[in-house]
Scaffold this motif. Sequence first.
Motif, mmCIF file in Angstrom:
data_model
loop_
_atom_site.group_PDB
_atom_site.id
_atom_site.type_symbol
_atom_site.label_atom_id
_atom_site.label_comp_id
_atom_site.label_asym_id
_atom_site.label_seq_id
_atom_site.Cartn_x
_atom_site.Cartn_y
_atom_site.Cartn_z
ATOM 1 N N LYS A 162 -7.076 8.559 18.107
ATOM 2 C CA LYS A 162 -7.799 8.708 16.547
ATOM 3 C C LYS A 162 -7.038 10.206 16.196
ATOM 4 O O LYS A 162 -7.006 10.511 14.929
ATOM 5 C CB LYS A 162 -9.349 8.874 16.574
ATOM 6 C CG LYS A 162 -10.065 9.105 15.342
ATOM 7 C CD LYS A 162 -12.068 9.219 15.539
ATOM 8 C CE LYS A 162 -12.200 10.515 16.571
ATOM 9 N NZ LYS A 162 -13.353 10.300 16.951
ATOM 10 N N TYR A 194 -8.480 3.250 20.658
ATOM 11 C CA TYR A 194 -9.071 3.671 19.053
ATOM 12 C C TYR A 194 -9.190 5.635 19.382
ATOM 13 O O TYR A 194 -8.659 6.551 18.408
ATOM 14 C CB TYR A 194 -9.904 3.335 18.111
ATOM 15 C CG TYR A 194 -9.734 3.444 16.639
ATOM 16 C CD1 TYR A 194 -8.729 4.238 16.049
ATOM 17 C CD2 TYR A 194 -10.755 4.938 16.185
ATOM 18 C CE1 TYR A 194 -8.681 4.583 14.781
ATOM 19 C CE2 TYR A 194 -11.076 5.397 15.163
ATOM 20 C CZ TYR A 194 -9.819 5.237 14.515
ATOM 21 O OH TYR A 194 -9.676 6.042 12.795
ATOM 22 N N GLN A 226 -0.875 4.828 0.744
ATOM 23 C CA GLN A 226 -1.270 5.355 2.032
ATOM 24 C C GLN A 226 -0.431 4.942 3.002
ATOM 25 O O GLN A 226 0.950 4.433 2.991
ATOM 26 C CB GLN A 226 -2.499 4.588 2.383
ATOM 27 C CG GLN A 226 -3.334 4.083 1.283
ATOM 28 C CD GLN A 226 -4.520 3.369 1.208
ATOM 29 O OE1 GLN A 226 -4.654 3.097 2.263
ATOM 30 N NE2 GLN A 226 -5.241 2.534 0.868
ATOM 31 N N LYS A 279 -10.339 -1.460 13.282
ATOM 32 C CA LYS A 279 -11.065 -2.860 13.103
ATOM 33 C C LYS A 279 -10.182 -3.444 14.084
ATOM 34 O O LYS A 279 -10.634 -5.181 15.189
ATOM 35 C CB LYS A 279 -10.469 -3.336 11.759
ATOM 36 C CG LYS A 279 -11.836 -3.235 10.988
ATOM 37 C CD LYS A 279 -11.591 -3.623 9.652
ATOM 38 C CE LYS A 279 -12.393 -3.478 8.818
ATOM 39 N NZ LYS A 279 -11.738 -3.802 7.206
ATOM 40 N N LYS A 282 0.621 -1.177 0.222
ATOM 41 C CA LYS A 282 -0.182 0.209 -0.133
ATOM 42 C C LYS A 282 0.588 1.451 0.111
ATOM 43 O O LYS A 282 0.790 2.110 0.779
ATOM 44 C CB LYS A 282 -0.744 -0.496 1.283
ATOM 45 C CG LYS A 282 -1.822 -0.848 1.403
ATOM 46 C CD LYS A 282 -3.288 -1.020 0.603
ATOM 47 C CE LYS A 282 -4.163 -2.127 1.305
ATOM 48 N NZ LYS A 282 -5.495 -1.891 0.398
ATOM 49 N N THR A 302 -3.345 0.083 7.485
ATOM 50 C CA THR A 302 -3.891 1.040 7.088
ATOM 51 C C THR A 302 -4.807 1.844 7.757
ATOM 52 O O THR A 302 -5.249 1.781 9.319
ATOM 53 C CB THR A 302 -4.276 1.138 5.947
ATOM 54 O OG1 THR A 302 -6.165 0.366 6.092
ATOM 55 C CG2 THR A 302 -3.934 0.318 4.602
ATOM 56 N N HIS A 303 -5.058 2.831 8.187
ATOM 57 C CA HIS A 303 -6.060 4.410 8.748
ATOM 58 C C HIS A 303 -6.994 3.508 9.067
ATOM 59 O O HIS A 303 -7.312 3.572 9.838
ATOM 60 C CB HIS A 303 -5.523 5.312 8.329
ATOM 61 C CG HIS A 303 -4.406 6.345 8.897
ATOM 62 N ND1 HIS A 303 -4.760 7.142 10.231
ATOM 63 C CD2 HIS A 303 -3.229 5.623 8.577
ATOM 64 C CE1 HIS A 303 -2.914 7.059 10.108
ATOM 65 N NE2 HIS A 303 -2.551 6.695 9.642
ATOM 66 N N GLU A 304 -7.679 3.133 7.972
ATOM 67 C CA GLU A 304 -8.649 3.049 7.423
ATOM 68 C C GLU A 304 -9.195 1.623 7.989
ATOM 69 O O GLU A 304 -10.566 1.944 8.820
ATOM 70 C CB GLU A 304 -9.626 2.334 5.941
ATOM 71 C CG GLU A 304 -9.310 4.030 5.574
ATOM 72 C CD GLU A 304 -9.257 3.171 3.932
ATOM 73 O OE1 GLU A 304 -8.813 2.662 3.010
ATOM 74 O OE2 GLU A 304 -8.490 4.004 3.757
ATOM 75 N N ASP A 305 -8.573 0.701 8.436
ATOM 76 C CA ASP A 305 -8.034 -0.560 9.319
ATOM 77 C C ASP A 305 -8.560 -0.232 10.690
ATOM 78 O O ASP A 305 -7.652 -1.498 10.538
ATOM 79 C CB ASP A 305 -7.237 -1.687 8.515
ATOM 80 C CG ASP A 305 -7.365 -1.971 7.145
ATOM 81 O OD1 ASP A 305 -8.665 -2.431 6.878
ATOM 82 O OD2 ASP A 305 -6.395 -2.837 6.719
#
Lengths: 225, 270
Positions: free
Chosen positions: B264, B260, B148, B253, B145, B247-250
């Motif tokens: 954040k 988080y 990203q 999860k 990635k 990644t930041h999106e994951d």
Amino acid sequence: MNILSYSPSIFLLRNTFNRSFHISAINYALPTKAKKKADPMTDKIREDRKRRRYEKVIDKLEKFKLQLKPIHEYESERRILKELDVRKRSTVELTSEETTRRLMLNRDWAKHKHRQHQQEITLMSRAFKSQEDALEQLKLESEELYDKALQVDSKLIPFIRRGPLYSLPNSNYDAPDGDYFDTTNYFTKGFGVNFMDHMKTMERQKWTEIRAERRAKKEEKADDK
Amino acid sequence: MLRTSLLISSSIVRRLAVANTATNVQTSSTLKSEKRPQIKVALCLQRYIHLSPEMTQLEKDYTNLITQLETEHSYLSDHELRHKSELELAKQRQSSATSTAAAVNIVETAVDLEDRLAKEFESFQFMPRETEDDKTNNLHSQNRKLDQNLLLVVQRKNSESGKDEWIFPEKIYDGEPSLRAAVDQIISTCGNLHVQISGNAPLAYYKNDSDSSSKKIFFYKGEYLAGVIKQFSTLKATPYKDHAWITHEDAPKYLSPSYYKAVKDMLFVF
């Protein structure tokens, strides 16, 4: 230091006597030899010469005062300036659809950039607030650690970041060898750049004049004899 | 004269001596307070982007518009002039074959040159933007990635609850002179890494409210520059089980919700 508190003459006398050094005659505030009276005419000539020399320098300075180092990026090429009529591009008539499309695109872009900017600002302020909160919590835990945390990090000062590329560097690519030509135009005219050089040449000129004068005088004397 | 110079030199010497003692105090001092604060430090290691992300549709449209406007407002270039003159020559040659225009023999026209350069550009091969690790979805590698930002998270062995948590690599504060010094030690526990930590001040803190015995965690951010991370699964002496570059999106999860929420704000990406 205390040596100087003695009268110099006495000191000199005693010492010279002891070491058998010879000294020049002691004057005791006697008037020195009268100065040779210079010819008023030659004085005047000399002063005139001096004045003329300075005037010349001032003239040159005024002449070159406005000549600044040209910046090639600001000036367009003469060759192209002459051909401007030939190089005119035929104007394109825009349809109403095209103009509206452009307007809409401009508007969308402005909105997009505005949103991006606002997002950046909110994220930054949030990050700042998070850090402030963390520091406050740290202060509650330990004052010493809080003081340490506020120190400037000197390791960060030459901050280097290599920007992102579009594609990775190709390790198999054999870059062709190029030649290096220095096409820089060096500005050598005017005072803007080499004022000191100019002053040096002026100085040299002055001295050659003085030497020539002396030589002429000597020759005159030789002729008289 | 002598006396003044002596004065100056003595004052300089005194100042130097003072400065030296000051630095000595700074370097040699360790935390001597009787009560050691019960806190932890954690390092959020980021790998920043190597490749610029692809343009969105709006960005593409706008760049096209800008280039179009620029060409419309510009004067003809040398190349375009050449093309124009060549077209005129061709016209003359058609109308009168015996004129002087016919005598001029053009080896390579402007259009030919364009074709040749276009062909050369086509034959040039860009490196792919996706790497091997992207295809195999290898979370252990930081070489994925590339457009990203990635975060390093580690999995902690938790014997009490039996549930292994994903966290940022952390360390219990153990009387180091500053929190930054403690963070520097985290790096060596993760592996042989070259890391640039951003600043001496922590960027976020976290306290697990549900567990009263848990310690406050102070977070630092660092940039991954080079190095290899230890394979935690093969080691026994480490408190961690596994690591992953996410990644930041994951991130939501993997990390627990309250954890988080605390980090954040620190992990912003534009």
